[in-house]
Design a protein around this motif. Structure first.
Motif, mmCIF file in Angstrom:
data_model
loop_
_atom_site.group_PDB
_atom_site.id
_atom_site.type_symbol
_atom_site.label_atom_id
_atom_site.label_comp_id
_atom_site.label_asym_id
_atom_site.label_seq_id
_atom_site.Cartn_x
_atom_site.Cartn_y
_atom_site.Cartn_z
ATOM 1 N N MET A 62 2.078 78.048 19.575
ATOM 2 C CA MET A 62 2.194 78.882 18.377
ATOM 3 C C MET A 62 0.896 78.825 17.581
ATOM 4 O O MET A 62 0.459 77.740 17.190
ATOM 5 N N ASP A 63 0.295 79.989 17.360
ATOM 6 C CA ASP A 63 -0.949 80.080 16.598
ATOM 7 C C ASP A 63 -0.658 80.803 15.272
ATOM 8 O O ASP A 63 -0.468 82.025 15.260
ATOM 9 N N PRO A 64 -0.637 80.051 14.137
ATOM 10 C CA PRO A 64 -0.288 80.646 12.848
ATOM 11 C C PRO A 64 -1.489 81.076 12.023
ATOM 12 O O PRO A 64 -1.371 81.273 10.809
ATOM 13 N N SER A 65 -2.648 81.229 12.649
ATOM 14 C CA SER A 65 -3.864 81.491 11.879
ATOM 15 C C SER A 65 -3.857 82.855 11.205
ATOM 16 O O SER A 65 -4.611 83.092 10.258
ATOM 17 N N ALA A 66 -3.004 83.780 11.687
ATOM 18 C CA ALA A 66 -2.975 85.128 11.101
ATOM 19 C C ALA A 66 -1.603 85.436 10.506
ATOM 20 O O ALA A 66 -1.065 86.536 10.695
ATOM 21 N N VAL A 67 -1.036 84.495 9.780
ATOM 22 C CA VAL A 67 0.283 84.697 9.168
ATOM 23 C C VAL A 67 0.237 85.871 8.199
ATOM 24 O O VAL A 67 -0.717 86.032 7.429
ATOM 25 N N GLU A 68 1.262 86.719 8.249
ATOM 26 C CA GLU A 68 1.307 87.892 7.383
ATOM 27 C C GLU A 68 2.734 88.144 6.898
ATOM 28 O O GLU A 68 3.697 87.576 7.422
ATOM 29 N N LYS A 69 2.850 88.996 5.903
ATOM 30 C CA LYS A 69 4.158 89.346 5.364
ATOM 31 C C LYS A 69 4.940 90.171 6.389
ATOM 32 O O LYS A 69 4.370 90.983 7.108
ATOM 33 N N ALA A 70 6.234 89.945 6.407
ATOM 34 C CA ALA A 70 7.088 90.669 7.344
ATOM 35 C C ALA A 70 8.022 91.596 6.583
ATOM 36 O O ALA A 70 8.373 91.338 5.423
ATOM 37 N N HIS A 71 8.403 92.684 7.212
ATOM 38 C CA HIS A 71 9.370 93.600 6.610
ATOM 39 C C HIS A 71 10.763 92.983 6.685
ATOM 40 O O HIS A 71 11.137 92.393 7.695
ATOM 41 N N VAL A 72 11.529 93.148 5.628
ATOM 42 C CA VAL A 72 12.862 92.548 5.583
ATOM 43 C C VAL A 72 13.732 93.066 6.717
ATOM 44 O O VAL A 72 14.558 92.328 7.274
ATOM 45 N N ALA A 73 13.555 94.325 7.107
ATOM 46 C CA ALA A 73 14.348 94.885 8.202
ATOM 47 C C ALA A 73 14.051 94.170 9.516
ATOM 48 O O ALA A 73 14.953 93.945 10.334
ATOM 49 N N ASP A 74 12.777 93.793 9.725
ATOM 50 C CA ASP A 74 12.408 93.074 10.943
ATOM 51 C C ASP A 74 13.008 91.669 10.949
ATOM 52 O O ASP A 74 13.460 91.179 11.986
ATOM 53 N N ILE A 75 12.992 91.025 9.796
ATOM 54 C CA ILE A 75 13.586 89.692 9.696
ATOM 55 C C ILE A 75 15.073 89.766 10.001
ATOM 56 O O ILE A 75 15.606 88.980 10.797
ATOM 57 N N ASP A 76 15.736 90.720 9.397
ATOM 58 C CA ASP A 76 17.185 90.869 9.565
ATOM 59 C C ASP A 76 17.534 91.200 11.016
ATOM 60 O O ASP A 76 18.520 90.706 11.566
ATOM 61 N N ALA A 77 16.705 92.022 11.646
ATOM 62 C CA ALA A 77 16.984 92.451 13.019
ATOM 63 C C ALA A 77 16.946 91.279 13.992
ATOM 64 O O ALA A 77 17.739 91.214 14.937
ATOM 65 N N HIS A 78 16.040 90.350 13.764
ATOM 66 C CA HIS A 78 15.891 89.229 14.691
ATOM 67 C C HIS A 78 16.753 88.035 14.313
ATOM 68 O O HIS A 78 17.137 87.245 15.170
ATOM 69 N N ALA A 79 17.062 87.888 13.028
ATOM 70 C CA ALA A 79 17.781 86.702 12.580
ATOM 71 C C ALA A 79 19.251 86.738 12.967
ATOM 72 O O ALA A 79 19.847 85.715 13.287
ATOM 73 N N GLY A 80 19.860 87.933 12.920
ATOM 74 C CA GLY A 80 21.295 88.003 13.167
ATOM 75 C C GLY A 80 22.036 87.158 12.145
ATOM 76 O O GLY A 80 21.802 87.254 10.947
ATOM 77 N N SER A 81 22.922 86.296 12.627
ATOM 78 C CA SER A 81 23.680 85.419 11.729
ATOM 79 C C SER A 81 23.042 84.039 11.617
ATOM 80 O O SER A 81 23.645 83.103 11.091
ATOM 81 N N SER A 82 21.819 83.890 12.114
ATOM 82 C CA SER A 82 21.144 82.591 12.082
ATOM 83 C C SER A 82 20.781 82.191 10.658
ATOM 84 O O SER A 82 20.463 83.019 9.809
ATOM 85 N N ARG A 83 20.796 80.888 10.413
ATOM 86 C CA ARG A 83 20.397 80.360 9.108
ATOM 87 C C ARG A 83 18.899 80.062 9.038
ATOM 88 O O ARG A 83 18.405 79.675 7.997
ATOM 89 N N ILE A 84 18.212 80.236 10.150
ATOM 90 C CA ILE A 84 16.812 79.859 10.231
ATOM 91 C C ILE A 84 15.931 80.508 9.158
ATOM 92 O O ILE A 84 15.026 79.861 8.630
ATOM 93 N N PRO A 85 16.123 81.817 8.782
ATOM 94 C CA PRO A 85 15.235 82.404 7.765
ATOM 95 C C PRO A 85 15.170 81.599 6.465
ATOM 96 O O PRO A 85 14.138 81.608 5.788
ATOM 97 N N ILE A 86 16.212 80.879 6.136
ATOM 98 C CA ILE A 86 16.204 80.072 4.910
ATOM 99 C C ILE A 86 15.146 78.981 4.996
ATOM 100 O O ILE A 86 14.478 78.666 4.005
ATOM 101 N N LEU A 87 14.970 78.401 6.203
ATOM 102 C CA LEU A 87 13.988 77.326 6.358
ATOM 103 C C LEU A 87 12.556 77.847 6.443
ATOM 104 O O LEU A 87 11.611 77.063 6.350
ATOM 105 N N PHE A 88 12.371 79.146 6.602
ATOM 106 C CA PHE A 88 11.034 79.734 6.588
ATOM 107 C C PHE A 88 10.453 79.761 5.171
ATOM 108 O O PHE A 88 9.244 79.894 4.996
ATOM 109 N N CYS A 89 11.320 79.630 4.159
ATOM 110 C CA CYS A 89 10.887 79.900 2.783
ATOM 111 C C CYS A 89 9.768 78.977 2.300
ATOM 112 O O CYS A 89 8.752 79.451 1.781
ATOM 113 N N GLY A 90 9.934 77.688 2.444
ATOM 114 C CA GLY A 90 8.912 76.756 1.982
ATOM 115 C C GLY A 90 7.565 77.004 2.637
ATOM 116 O O GLY A 90 6.545 77.191 1.955
#
Length: 438
Positions: A76-104
């Protein structure tokens, strides 16, 4: 539409399978890669759906992800981290709780984070609010909008003194992933200290974090300005190992679980042996087997580490249906985790659930209206039935019951098991199980 999974029970499971990295560590270590300025490499990554979900979420945030499924290596190379569209996050997350841990990590890298409006039916308000309260304690500002929850940190994130009413694994992970780059010192009391938490701390320390764990469930984190990457081999999945162990017991078989480790499974091994199960421990793994003598009824209760893990409870309940006498199981971690027993009763088990605390100490559910204790009478012959998977661990427990039952069982929703059990179909084949899908 999900296929129906048919199992012809009565076959002794015999052979060898391999467990790779723990689901409860791998996904969090992948999130941790966001915190670094350099690439990270994680090894022994299982081929499960949760890994796919986190990988896609990293990609929509600009992380370059390269994964070799066969070798279990992810870069995983995070050197080009960028903002994501909420629709893209929702599409991949499904019912997962993982997006909450992305916040910090995202607050540190981008200054903002977005959580889709997951809704109470998919995750519930309480878990979301619990995580949001943790973020607020670091100085985050939470704004609930129509598209979801928008989080910023206009004054940056700062160390805090945080006490958990209950040593929650998710809340502990949230604190760790936020505190490592927050300004100042964070003191977390009544923290979770599961082996997967210890392994996440090891990952963060490799990245440059300063974290010390005290003997009284206190974790001290000294914030640093920047973090690098890591190279890490994930701790083996002790939940999967315990699940296959119970399958060996229920089918009167013998399963060598390559990769299983004694230390993180110590409490399970003690319980397994008390029931009468056989154990051979080596450096390569652990062999679990039925000794050929009657299994013994026991009284047991789940607890946070170093107690008996709640995720072992459901497979063990199936094994206890084959024990001689009356067993008592007291669930103290999740309030609604015994609902799966109704289907086992349909298969011929004799399990009664109670609201009272049975089998030892009282717990936080004892004064509330939850069926969290079970009395299991055995041994009972299980029979094939038509059943539907309720959740990940309950689903694998139904699979164990079907393997040990007389006749054919039809299991609906089996795909849910793919979230946490790598290539379980191939492993069933290797152990001699008879099954098919349509």
């Amino acid at each position: 539409m999900s296929s129906t999974f048919h199992v012809r029970g009565g076959h002794t499971l015999d052979g060898e399978i391999t467990v790779r990295g723990a689901k409860n560590l791998v996904s969090k270590a992948m999130v941790a890669a966001l915190l670094g300025e350099q690439p990270s490499v994680l090894r022994s990554v299982p081929d499960i759906r949760d890994v796919q979900i986190v990988g896609e979420l990293l990609k929509v945030h600009g992380v370059k992800v390269e994964r070799d499924v066969e070798s279990g290596v992810i870069r995983m190379d995070p050197s080009a981290v960028e903002k994501a569209h909420v629709a893209d996050i929702d599409a991949h997350a499904g019912s997962s709780r993982i997006p909450i841990l992305f916040c910090g990590p995202l607050l540190h890298r981008l200054g903002e984070a977005i959580i889709p409006d997951l809704g109470g039916c998919r995750i519930g308000d309480r878990p979301i609010n619990y995580h949001l309260d943790v973020l607020r304690s670091f100085g985050a500002v939470v704004d609930k909008r129509e598209m979801g929850i928008y989080i910023t940190a206009p004054d940056g994130l700062h160390g805090a003194n945080i006490h958990l009413e209950y040593p929650s694994v998710g809340a502990t992970e949230q604190v760790l992933l936020t505190a490592v780059r927050a300004e100042g010192v964070t003191e977390l009391t009544n923290a979770a200290v599961e082996p997967e938490i210890e392994d996440l701390i090891a990952v963060l320390q490799k990245m440059g974090a300063i974290i010390s764990v005290q003997t009284d469930r206190t974790i001290i984190i000294e914030g640093v300005d920047t973090l690098g990457g890591y190279e890490h081999v994930a701790i083996p999945d002790r939940i999967e190992a315990g699940s296959w162990a119970c399958a060996a017991l229920v089918t009167k078989g013998s399963v060598f679980v390559r990769g299983a480790q004694q230390k993180p499974m110590a409490t399970f091994l003690n319980t397994f042996r008390k029931i009468g199960g056989g154990i051979d421990i080596s450096e390569e793994g652990i062999r679990f087997y039925h000794p050929g003598t009657p299994l013994k009824a026991i009284a047991v209760e789940t607890d946070v580490h170093p107690g008996l893990m709640t995720d072992w409870q459901q497979p063990l309940v199936v094994a206890l249906t084959q024990a001689d006498g009356i067993s008592i199981v007291h669930e103290t971690v999740y309030e609604n985790r015994l609902g799966f027993t109704s289907a086992l009763n349909d298969m011929g088990a004799h399990i009664q659930v109670y609201r009272e605390c049975l089998g030892g100490s009282s717990c936080r559910f004892g004064r509330r209206n939850f069926n969290h204790s079970a009395v299991i009478s055995g041994p009972k012959t299980l029979h094939g039935a038509e059943i539907t998977v309720p959740d990940l661990r309950g689903g694998f427990s139904y699979l164990i019951a079907a393997l040990g039952a007389e006749g054919i069982s039809a299991i609906h929703g089996i795909d849910l098991i793919d979230r946490g059990y790598e290539q379980f179909r191939e492993k069933l084949t290797a152990l001699g199980a008879e099954f098919w899908e349509d």
